[in-house]
Design a protein around this motif. Structure first.
Motif, PDB file in Angstrom:
ATOM      1  N   LYS A 345       0.739  -1.259  -0.155  1.00  0.00           N
ATOM      2  CA  LYS A 345       0.017   0.146  -0.064  1.00  0.00           C
ATOM      3  C   LYS A 345       0.811   1.191  -0.075  1.00  0.00           C
ATOM      4  CE  LYS A 345      -3.800  -2.234   0.022  1.00  0.00           C
ATOM      5  NZ  LYS A 345      -4.699  -2.129  -1.301  1.00  0.00           N
ATOM      6  N   ASN A 346       2.347   1.181  -0.234  1.00  0.00           N
ATOM      7  CA  ASN A 346       3.249   2.142  -0.221  1.00  0.00           C
ATOM      8  C   ASN A 346       3.091   3.087   1.147  1.00  0.00           C
ATOM      9  OD1 ASN A 346       4.106   1.657  -2.927  1.00  0.00           O
ATOM     10  ND2 ASN A 346       2.288   2.403  -3.701  1.00  0.00           N
ATOM     11  N   ILE A 347       3.096   2.551   2.112  1.00  0.00           N
ATOM     12  CA  ILE A 347       3.002   3.249   3.437  1.00  0.00           C
ATOM     13  C   ILE A 347       4.404   2.914   4.088  1.00  0.00           C
ATOM     14  CG2 ILE A 347       1.736   3.232   5.766  1.00  0.00           C
ATOM     15  CD1 ILE A 347      -0.843   2.207   4.419  1.00  0.00           C
ATOM     16  N   THR A 348       4.992   4.008   4.472  1.00  0.00           N
ATOM     17  CA  THR A 348       6.202   3.823   5.015  1.00  0.00           C
ATOM     18  C   THR A 348       6.017   3.623   6.823  1.00  0.00           C
ATOM     19  OG1 THR A 348       7.679   4.961   3.825  1.00  0.00           O
ATOM     20  CG2 THR A 348       8.384   5.217   6.112  1.00  0.00           C
ATOM     21  N   THR A 349       6.847   2.684   7.050  1.00  0.00           N
ATOM     22  CA  THR A 349       6.532   2.163   8.651  1.00  0.00           C
ATOM     23  C   THR A 349       7.662   2.726   9.547  1.00  0.00           C
ATOM     24  OG1 THR A 349       7.699   0.112   8.074  1.00  0.00           O
ATOM     25  CG2 THR A 349       5.427   0.130   7.834  1.00  0.00           C
ATOM     26  N   MET A 350       7.355   2.998  10.721  1.00  0.00           N
ATOM     27  CA  MET A 350       8.130   3.265  11.648  1.00  0.00           C
ATOM     28  C   MET A 350       7.834   2.380  12.971  1.00  0.00           C
ATOM     29  SD  MET A 350       8.708   7.505  11.044  1.00  0.00           S
ATOM     30  CE  MET A 350      10.242   7.492  11.265  1.00  0.00           C
ATOM     31  N   LEU A 351       8.675   1.763  13.147  1.00  0.00           N
ATOM     32  CA  LEU A 351       8.688   0.848  14.481  1.00  0.00           C
ATOM     33  C   LEU A 351       8.856   1.623  15.820  1.00  0.00           C
ATOM     34  CD1 LEU A 351       8.475  -2.126  15.705  1.00  0.00           C
ATOM     35  CD2 LEU A 351      10.957  -2.085  15.786  1.00  0.00           C
ATOM     36  N   TRP A 352       7.541   1.507  16.764  1.00  0.00           N
ATOM     37  CA  TRP A 352       7.739   2.238  17.987  1.00  0.00           C
ATOM     38  C   TRP A 352       8.772   1.198  18.879  1.00  0.00           C
ATOM     39  CZ3 TRP A 352       6.960   6.389  20.125  1.00  0.00           C
ATOM     40  CH2 TRP A 352       7.396   6.443  21.580  1.00  0.00           C
ATOM     41  N   ASP A 353       9.729   1.933  19.244  1.00  0.00           N
ATOM     42  CA  ASP A 353      10.649   1.207  20.256  1.00  0.00           C
ATOM     43  C   ASP A 353      10.881   2.092  21.298  1.00  0.00           C
ATOM     44  OD1 ASP A 353      12.691  -0.195  21.361  1.00  0.00           O
ATOM     45  OD2 ASP A 353      13.889  -0.597  19.764  1.00  0.00           O
ATOM     46  N   ASN A 354      10.333   1.950  22.569  1.00  0.00           N
ATOM     47  CA  ASN A 354      10.471   2.426  23.776  1.00  0.00           C
ATOM     48  C   ASN A 354      11.668   2.029  24.819  1.00  0.00           C
ATOM     49  OD1 ASN A 354       9.424   0.451  25.120  1.00  0.00           O
ATOM     50  ND2 ASN A 354       7.493   1.301  25.505  1.00  0.00           N
TER      51      ASN A 354
END
Length: 581
Positions: A345-354
């Motif tokens: 779907k051409n969506i860039t992903t940013m992993l949440w990492d706390n």
């Protein structure tokens, strides 16, 4: 995110905007209505797109990572939520993992002075500039935002529209000036997970967010320099992918008419699966449909119209506690599919990492298998199976065991035990999508059949990462009587190789007991938790806080082998007694 989430609300469709829709429409057109005086009119872009193309930049940002629970911490400094001070070495190592963008959440409120200047503490601003500079030097695309301010003080906008807007504008005026000449790879995000309390509903909330986003846009663009064409990131209300929220953001994009804008939403999965409640133990068709429908809406409403989208945070809400809340194989299937579907779907992903994923000082992944699946999903698909657990009861003769293969467009190529290639037809049989492990193989690899994992196999496919299969010997768990209190109660449990999946709680009349009384299945870790090392199953104070005094509760424990065990507890004041059924 950062450990403060409750359960998501139910999906609200576009029809919910009808009430109060006229006020929202007038706000979009820049016409003041009662309570909107002083709202900034949309500002046209001050410069043509001459720095970074938004669509190309968002594609180049894939994949991304969040530096969570550090500069966004609400305490005195970046270490107040338990993470160490950010180092240049940390960012170097994150970059080396293959991430091309980094989101740097920052909470500013406790570092702002009083009205009317709302001056940012100079030392804190310099520290943020230092971290941003390190990231840019590493070649990251960098997203800098206003984070937990969203619920700390921006949420009060319905009651104090003038005051909140003045503080917000003062904040972004200072940030725009501080980063005016930074690399075009730096982008600004107006506000994280915008939310409002005490308002009249969705229409007013949409109007308030439109006002914030419009004000933010005007301040940054009017500050000149690199900000005249800097990429700006605008969220939906709650960063939700509900259709009504997406439609509201499109209205803002249309009003601003600026090619250098990016949209952002967040995704933490189908809620019962994401926290393991209400029987949501599997990444099943319901959980999969929740993901595909959300990403389809984002693509249709935004991406297909030329508006690039960043999934600014993604993960599972149970990770707020630890990554074991969701069973390993089910967790891996979720991340494999999310990475694949976002890519289509051409969506860039940013992993949440706390801090729960990549070690901030050791620079290793706490769960390398999880990261391996995430990393693979950036470029390809991986085969999986119906489970990563194969149970054989020690009290019974060993028999053939069958799993369903999910090839996900790949081809099954073989089964291994360590480096040893197993023999088809003898050790295993594949018929269509069914993989059968023979009794001879299971007997040979189980050895003396001690409780627990006796051997680990890996199913290999034509692409992607292998699928791990644990061969486990078990017998039904044994639970003993116990006495304790509502603040400290544990059931002695001999797990005998099995693993706890979920727990039901009901009163004698059949009604649901404990928290989330709309379901008999309680939330993993919040209401109960296994302690395999101590040989105990713990019931939490949070569970007993919603158990009627003087009542008997029947607990049904469900294990991954398919075994169930029934147990009775009785609460009398703060005293709790328990006995096996």
């Amino acid at each position: 995110m950062a450990g403060r989430r409750g359960s998501p609300g139910t999906i609200r469709r576009f029809a919910g905007l009808i009430a109060g829709g006229l006020a929202a429409l007038l706000a979009v057109l820049g016409i003041a209505t009662a309570g909107t005086a002083g709202a900034a009119a949309p500002t046209a872009p001050a410069a043509p797109r001459d720095a970074v193309d938004a669509v190309d930049a968002v594609a180049a940002m894939q994949p991304g990572w969040n530096l969570g629970n550090s500069l966004d911490a609400t305490g005195e400094d970046e270490t107040s939520w338990g993470n160490p001070r950010i180092t240049e070495e940390l960012l170097d190592n994150v970059r080396a993992q293959g991430f091309n963008s980094i989101r740097i959440p920052v909470t500013w409120g406790q570092h702002q002075g009083p009205a009317p200047e709302h001056a940012i503490d100079a030392a804190y601003l310099e520290r943020v500039q230092e971290v941003v500079g390190w990231a840019l030097e590493d070649g990251f695309y960098v997203m800098l935002n206003v984070h937990h301010d969203s619920w700390q003080w921006i949420a009060n906008m319905p009651a104090d529209r003038t005051g909140v807007l003045a503080r917000y504008e003062a904040l972004w005026t200072q940030l725009a000036a501080a980063f005016r000449d930074a690399s075009p790879k730096l982008m600004f995000e107006s506000v994280n997970e915008p939310q409002f309390t005490g308002g009249s509903g969705d229409a007013e909330n949409a109007e308030l967010l439109h006002e914030l986003n419009t004000s933010f846009h005007g301040i940054v663009r009017d500050s000149g320099g690199g900000n005249a064409a800097r990429l700006l990131v605008l969220p939906t209300l709650h960063t939700s992918a509900d259709q009504a929220r997406l439609d509201e953001l499109v209205t803002t994009f249309d009003a601003l008419d600026d090619p250098n804008l990016i949209a952002t939403v967040h995704y933490y999965g189908y809620w019962p699966f994401s926290v393991n409640v209400a029987g949501g133990t599997h990444f099943d068709e319901t959980a999969r449909a929740d993901l595909t429908e959300a990403f389809d809406r984002v693509h249709t409403t935004l991406v297909a119209r030329g508006i690039p989208v960043v999934l600014g945070e993604y993960g599972l809400l149970g990770f707020d506690r630890h990554t074991g809340t969701i069973q390993q194989g089910e967790k891996l299937k979720f991340f494999e599919f999310l990475g694949h579907y976002a890519r289509t779907k051409n969506i860039t992903t940013m992993l949440w990492d706390n801090g729960q994923h990549f070690q901030r000082t050791g620079f290793e992944w706490n769960d390398p298998e999880l990261f391996g699946q995430i990393e693979s999903s950036w470029t390809t698909r991986s085969g999986t199976a119906s489970s990563d657990l194969v149970f054989s009861a020690r009290s019974e003769a060993v028999t053939d065991k069958t799993l369903t293969l999910h090839t996900n467009g790949t081809t099954f190529t073989g089964l291994r035990h360590g480096d040893t290639e197993l023999t088809p037809g003898t050790d295993y049989v594949v018929e269509g999508d069914r993989l059968t492990l023979t009794a001879d193989l299971l007997t040979r690899l189980s050895g003396s059949r001690e409780y627990g994992t006796n051997a680990v196999l890996s199913a290999h496919f034509s692409q992607g990462v292998p699928w791990r299969i644990n061969l486990i010997t078990y017998d039904p768990p044994a639970l003993d009587a116990a006495t304790g209190t509502t603040s400290s109660f544990a059931i002695p449990t001999d797990f005998r190789g099995d693993q706890l999946a979920t727990m039901e709680a009901t009163y004698d009349d059949g009604t649901n007991a404990g928290p989330h009384d709309w379901t008999s299945f309680k939330e993993f870790d919040r209401a109960f938790a296994p302690d395999y090392a101590a040989g105990a199953t713990t019931l939490t104070p949070e569970f007993f806080a919603e158990v009627d005094d003087g009542s008997r509760v029947t607990l049904t424990f469900h294990y991954w082998s398919g075994t169930t065990a029934t147990y009775h507890i009785t609460r009398t004041g703060t005293t709790v007694t328990g006995t096996p059924a």
